[in-house]
Design a protein around this motif. Sequence first.
Motif, PDB file in Angstrom:
ATOM      1  N   ALA A 167      72.716  65.027   7.180  1.00 22.73           N
ATOM      2  CA  ALA A 167      73.339  66.193   7.805  1.00 22.73           C
ATOM      3  C   ALA A 167      72.307  67.020   8.560  1.00 22.73           C
ATOM      4  CB  ALA A 167      74.028  67.050   6.744  1.00 22.73           C
ATOM      5  N   GLU A 168      71.109  67.175   7.961  1.00 24.37           N
ATOM      6  CA  GLU A 168      70.042  67.920   8.630  1.00 24.37           C
ATOM      7  C   GLU A 168      69.620  67.222   9.926  1.00 24.37           C
ATOM      8  OE1 GLU A 168      66.936  68.181   5.800  1.00 24.37           O
ATOM      9  OE2 GLU A 168      67.961  69.639   4.505  1.00 24.37           O
ATOM     10  N   ILE A 169      69.505  65.901   9.868  1.00 22.04           N
ATOM     11  CA  ILE A 169      69.114  65.139  11.066  1.00 22.04           C
ATOM     12  C   ILE A 169      70.164  65.299  12.162  1.00 22.04           C
ATOM     13  CG2 ILE A 169      68.805  62.797  11.973  1.00 22.04           C
ATOM     14  CD1 ILE A 169      67.477  62.085   9.306  1.00 22.04           C
ATOM     15  N   ALA A 170      71.445  65.246  11.776  1.00 19.87           N
ATOM     16  CA  ALA A 170      72.520  65.366  12.769  1.00 19.87           C
ATOM     17  C   ALA A 170      72.467  66.736  13.452  1.00 19.87           C
ATOM     18  CB  ALA A 170      73.871  65.155  12.098  1.00 19.87           C
ATOM     19  N   VAL A 171      72.240  67.800  12.651  1.00 16.65           N
ATOM     20  CA  VAL A 171      72.174  69.152  13.224  1.00 16.65           C
ATOM     21  C   VAL A 171      70.941  69.289  14.113  1.00 16.65           C
ATOM     22  CG1 VAL A 171      71.886  71.596  12.655  1.00 16.65           C
ATOM     23  CG2 VAL A 171      73.462  70.187  11.327  1.00 16.65           C
ATOM     24  N   LEU A 172      69.779  68.797  13.607  1.00 19.43           N
ATOM     25  CA  LEU A 172      68.538  68.891  14.376  1.00 19.43           C
ATOM     26  C   LEU A 172      68.633  68.107  15.683  1.00 19.43           C
ATOM     27  CD1 LEU A 172      65.630  69.858  14.550  1.00 19.43           C
ATOM     28  CD2 LEU A 172      64.935  67.838  13.228  1.00 19.43           C
ATOM     29  N   ARG A 173      69.226  66.946  15.621  1.00 19.95           N
ATOM     30  CA  ARG A 173      69.374  66.118  16.828  1.00 19.95           C
ATOM     31  C   ARG A 173      70.231  66.849  17.862  1.00 19.95           C
ATOM     32  NH1 ARG A 173      72.516  62.574  19.424  1.00 19.95           N
ATOM     33  NH2 ARG A 173      71.596  60.613  20.183  1.00 19.95           N
ATOM     34  N   THR A 174      71.311  67.479  17.390  1.00 15.50           N
ATOM     35  CA  THR A 174      72.180  68.225  18.307  1.00 15.50           C
ATOM     36  C   THR A 174      71.421  69.376  18.964  1.00 15.50           C
ATOM     37  OG1 THR A 174      74.079  67.707  16.902  1.00 15.50           O
ATOM     38  CG2 THR A 174      74.342  69.503  18.470  1.00 15.50           C
ATOM     39  N   HIS A 175      70.611  70.091  18.175  1.00 13.35           N
ATOM     40  CA  HIS A 175      69.839  71.208  18.732  1.00 13.35           C
ATOM     41  C   HIS A 175      68.802  70.714  19.742  1.00 13.35           C
ATOM     42  CE1 HIS A 175      71.598  74.452  16.568  1.00 13.35           C
ATOM     43  NE2 HIS A 175      71.237  74.008  15.357  1.00 13.35           N
ATOM     44  N   ILE A 176      68.156  69.586  19.446  1.00 13.11           N
ATOM     45  CA  ILE A 176      67.146  69.048  20.366  1.00 13.11           C
ATOM     46  C   ILE A 176      67.787  68.659  21.701  1.00 13.11           C
ATOM     47  CG2 ILE A 176      65.554  67.127  20.763  1.00 13.11           C
ATOM     48  CD1 ILE A 176      64.940  67.192  17.759  1.00 13.11           C
ATOM     49  N   VAL A 177      68.925  67.998  21.627  1.00 21.66           N
ATOM     50  CA  VAL A 177      69.629  67.594  22.854  1.00 21.66           C
ATOM     51  C   VAL A 177      70.075  68.823  23.636  1.00 21.66           C
ATOM     52  CG1 VAL A 177      71.694  66.440  23.725  1.00 21.66           C
ATOM     53  CG2 VAL A 177      70.341  65.364  21.917  1.00 21.66           C
ATOM     54  N   ASN A 178      70.627  69.818  22.925  1.00 19.81           N
ATOM     55  CA  ASN A 178      71.067  71.048  23.604  1.00 19.81           C
ATOM     56  C   ASN A 178      69.883  71.794  24.220  1.00 19.81           C
ATOM     57  OD1 ASN A 178      73.722  70.580  22.939  1.00 19.81           O
ATOM     58  ND2 ASN A 178      73.706  71.896  21.122  1.00 19.81           N
ATOM     59  N   TYR A 179      68.777  71.814  23.488  1.00 17.03           N
ATOM     60  CA  TYR A 179      67.577  72.517  23.980  1.00 17.03           C
ATOM     61  C   TYR A 179      67.065  71.879  25.270  1.00 17.03           C
ATOM     62  CZ  TYR A 179      62.912  74.611  23.949  1.00 17.03           C
ATOM     63  OH  TYR A 179      61.773  75.295  24.297  1.00 17.03           O
ATOM     64  N   ALA A 180      66.991  70.538  25.274  1.00 18.84           N
ATOM     65  CA  ALA A 180      66.505  69.842  26.470  1.00 18.84           C
ATOM     66  C   ALA A 180      67.486  69.990  27.639  1.00 18.84           C
ATOM     67  CB  ALA A 180      66.282  68.369  26.153  1.00 18.84           C
ATOM     68  N   ARG A 181      68.779  69.971  27.329  1.00 18.28           N
ATOM     69  CA  ARG A 181      69.791  70.035  28.398  1.00 18.28           C
ATOM     70  C   ARG A 181      69.877  71.432  29.020  1.00 18.28           C
ATOM     71  NH1 ARG A 181      75.130  71.179  28.090  1.00 18.28           N
ATOM     72  NH2 ARG A 181      75.084  71.117  25.805  1.00 18.28           N
ATOM     73  N   THR A 182      69.650  72.483  28.219  1.00 23.14           N
ATOM     74  CA  THR A 182      69.822  73.855  28.716  1.00 23.14           C
ATOM     75  C   THR A 182      68.506  74.530  29.100  1.00 23.14           C
ATOM     76  OG1 THR A 182      69.712  74.705  26.431  1.00 23.14           O
ATOM     77  CG2 THR A 182      71.899  74.162  27.311  1.00 23.14           C
ATOM     78  N   ARG A 183      67.393  73.819  28.944  1.00 26.14           N
ATOM     79  CA  ARG A 183      66.095  74.444  29.240  1.00 26.14           C
ATOM     80  C   ARG A 183      65.957  74.861  30.703  1.00 26.14           C
ATOM     81  NH1 ARG A 183      60.147  72.191  27.378  1.00 26.14           N
ATOM     82  NH2 ARG A 183      58.953  73.966  28.194  1.00 26.14           N
ATOM     83  N   PRO A 184      66.372  74.042  31.679  1.00 26.53           N
ATOM     84  CA  PRO A 184      66.262  74.497  33.079  1.00 26.53           C
ATOM     85  C   PRO A 184      67.053  75.780  33.339  1.00 26.53           C
ATOM     86  CG  PRO A 184      66.643  72.137  32.993  1.00 26.53           C
ATOM     87  CD  PRO A 184      66.819  72.643  31.614  1.00 26.53           C
TER      88      PRO A 184
END
Length: 460
Positions: free
Chosen positions: A345-362
Motif C-alpha cells: 500500500a505504501e509503494i502504491a501511494v508513493l508511486r502515485t505521488h512520484i508520477v504526479n510530482y513528475a507530471r505536474t512539475r513544469p
Amino acid sequence: MAATRLIALHKNKGKSVAACLKSRTDYAQNPDKTEHGELISSYECSPLTVDEEFMLSKRQYELVTGRRQKSDVIAYQIRQSFKPGEITAEEANKVGYELAMRFTKGKYAFIVATHTDREHIHNHIIYNSTALDSTRKFRDFLLSGLAVQRLSDLICLEHQLSVIEIKPYRERQKRTLYPPRESNRDRLCSVIDGILAEKPKDYEDFLQRLEQQGYEVKRGKHTSVKGARQKRFIRFRTLGAGYSEDEIKAVLEGKAKHQPYQKQPPKEQPFHLLVDIQAKLSEGKGEGYARWAKRYNLKEMSKTLIFLQENKIGSIEEMQERVNAATAHYHELGDSIKAAEQRMAEIAVLRTHIVNYARTRPVYDAYRKTGYSKHFLETHRTEITLHKAAKAAFNESNLKTLPKVKELDVEYSKLLTEKKARYPDYRKAKEEMQAFLRAKRNVELFFAEEKSSAEKMKSR
C-alpha cells in the motif's frame, strides 16, 4: 397404484384472476399432452370456456352473497399419478373423473385432463373454488390431502388397481434422489472438455463451438464467456489449471495434453464442537434435546479422541503446547502477510505521488516564476494541488532522493509473489489452529460434564 396431491391455486401477483385461471387451465389442456384434447372430460362446464365459466360463478357469488373473496385462492387442483404400465390413458381419465365427482360431491364444476407426456400417466383435475349455486366457497379442511389419497385408493381398488402400501417411517425411502448441484464453472469446464475431445482445428473454431453450445463469448485481452442463465461472464484463466487461454491454445496446437476437470468433494471437518447441554437446558431446551445432545457429544468426542491419537497428544499439557505453537505459527504468517500488504500500500501511494510530482512539475515551476499568481493558481489548481500533496508526502517520509518507479514496481511485484506464496501455508495454519482449539474445548467441556455428573451422584 395412484399417488395424489391436493394443491390450492393462488392468484399470481400482477395478474388478474381471469388471466391466472386461463393460464392454469390452458396448461392442463395442452394438446401435446392430452392426445389433441381427446383425454379431457368436464363436469358442468365446457373445456373450451372453463376459465370464463369459473369467473362467472365468482361474479354471481359476489352478487348473491354480497361478500368479496378474502383469500387469493382461485381454484384447486388434484394431481393423480399412476404406476407406469398399469392403466390406459382412457381408464385413467375415467378414474380421475370419478375421484373429482366423489370428492366434490357434484357441487363444484371441474375438468379432468389426462397427460401422457411422461412415463407415468397422470391426471390434472382442476375444480372451481366457488360452488355451482354460487352460495359458498370450497373449504380446504384439515388433512384434506389425506382424504383425497384415501378416496383415490378406494376407487383404485374398485377398478382392480394396486394401491400404495403404508410403511413404517423407518422403512420408507425417499421418492426422489436429487443429483448433486453443478455450478456454472463446473458446467463450463465439462463443456470445454467435450469440445476439446472433438479436436477443433484452432482457437477460433473452439470459441465458435462454445457459441453453438449457447455461450456468449467476449473476445479481448482475456477471453470470457457467459451461459444462457448466467449473470456474469467467466474468464478462462479463473477456471483453474488447464483452462487458461494459453493452456487451451497449447492443447489445440498439440503441444500439451488436456486433463479433464474432476470436481473435488468438499473437505469435511474431522470433528465439531460439543454441545454445552447445561447451558442449552437453562435456555429452555427440553429433555428430548438433552438426549440427542448426549448422543451427538459422544460421537464428536470419539472423533476428537481419534484426532488426538493421530497427533500423538496424551495429556492436557501437550495439548496446550500444541495449541500455543499452532497459534503462534498462524499469527506469525498473518503478521508477515499484513506487513507485505502494508508495504504494498505504501509503494502504491508513493508511486502515485512520484508520477504526479513528475507530471505536474513544469506547471508548478511556471507558477513559481509568475510570482505565485492567483490567476495562474485558479487556472491550474488541480495540477498545483497534486504537486503540493506529493511534496508533503515526500517530506513526511523524509525522502531526500526519490526512488525510481521501475524499482518500486519490481519491489511491489516481489511482495505480491511472496504474499500469494504464503497464503496456502496461512490457510493450512489457520485450519490446524482451529482444529487444536476445538479439540481443547471439547476435552475441557467433556471432563467438566463428567465432573458435574459425578458430583451429582455423590450428593444423592
